[in-house]
Design a protein around this motif. Structure first.
Motif, PDB file in Angstrom:
ATOM      1  N   HIS A  57      52.371 -11.111  90.750  1.00  0.00           N
ATOM      2  CA  HIS A  57      52.069 -11.468  89.355  1.00  0.00           C
ATOM      3  C   HIS A  57      50.575 -11.327  89.100  1.00  0.00           C
ATOM      4  O   HIS A  57      49.763 -11.990  89.739  1.00  0.00           O
ATOM      5  CB  HIS A  57      52.519 -12.901  89.072  1.00  0.00           C
ATOM      6  CG  HIS A  57      51.921 -13.473  87.828  1.00  0.00           C
ATOM      7  ND1 HIS A  57      52.191 -12.965  86.574  1.00  0.00           N
ATOM      8  CD2 HIS A  57      51.045 -14.480  87.639  1.00  0.00           C
ATOM      9  CE1 HIS A  57      51.502 -13.659  85.671  1.00  0.00           C
ATOM     10  NE2 HIS A  57      50.802 -14.581  86.295  1.00  0.00           N
ATOM     11  N   SER A  59      47.544 -12.293  87.294  1.00  0.00           N
ATOM     12  CA  SER A  59      47.211 -13.488  86.510  1.00  0.00           C
ATOM     13  C   SER A  59      45.945 -13.314  85.685  1.00  0.00           C
ATOM     14  O   SER A  59      45.704 -14.084  84.757  1.00  0.00           O
ATOM     15  CB  SER A  59      47.048 -14.693  87.434  1.00  0.00           C
ATOM     16  OG  SER A  59      45.948 -14.486  88.296  1.00  0.00           O
ATOM     17  N   GLN A  80      54.929 -14.979  81.555  1.00  0.00           N
ATOM     18  CA  GLN A  80      53.865 -15.454  82.436  1.00  0.00           C
ATOM     19  C   GLN A  80      52.531 -15.302  81.718  1.00  0.00           C
ATOM     20  O   GLN A  80      52.294 -14.306  81.029  1.00  0.00           O
ATOM     21  CB  GLN A  80      53.855 -14.673  83.750  1.00  0.00           C
ATOM     22  CG  GLN A  80      55.118 -14.899  84.547  1.00  0.00           C
ATOM     23  CD  GLN A  80      55.036 -14.274  85.923  1.00  0.00           C
ATOM     24  OE1 GLN A  80      54.165 -13.473  86.224  1.00  0.00           O
ATOM     25  NE2 GLN A  80      55.977 -14.642  86.777  1.00  0.00           N
TER      26      GLN A  80
END
Length: 133
Positions: A57, A59, A80
């Motif tokens: 992921h 970020s 997300q």
């Protein structure tokens, strides 16, 4: 009863991304991205969707603040949160930096969206060490 035929929805544009081959040696550039515009809110979800799953992921994304359109400090991408940073002091202004906690950092060279294909494609190949085109 009559049924109206609806034309098929247009498919989303293909992601123009070329990643450098994996190797044990560190690289300055991990790949090349050729977005269709400098609108990060439109382009970033396409980019993140096309990255290898092994990158995890993402970020945080840092872009050249003088090049990209104004963006919020973060955005929701695929449920997300991604933090967006704009820098005018990046060491390589034509790059985007992607960070994934506990996975790593990846730097992608950005080919300007208005670059003609006959210029962009050889540039992408050269930057990733792919001499096949």
């Amino acid at each position: 009863m009559t049924t109206a035929l609806q034309p098929p929805l247009p498919s989303p544009p293909l992601l123009r991304l070329r990643l450098a081959p994996r190797s044990g040696m560190p690289r300055r550039i991990d790949g090349v991205w050729w977005p269709r515009s400098y609108d990060l809110l439109v382009e970033l979800p396409r980019l993140l969707a096309g990255l290898p799953q092994a990158w995890g992921h993402i970020s945080s994304v840092t872009v050249n603040g003088a090049t990209w359109s104004v963006t919020p400090g973060r955005m929701l991408v695929f449920n997300q949160v991604v933090r967006l940073r704009r820098s005018t002091t990046m060491s390589a202004p034509d790059t985007v930096c992607l960070l994934a906690p506990s996975r790593g950092r990846w730097d992608l060279l950005v080919v300007p969206p208005d670059t003609p294909p006959d210029t962009a494609e050889p540039l992408m190949a050269a930057a990733t060490g792919d001499d096949t085109i």
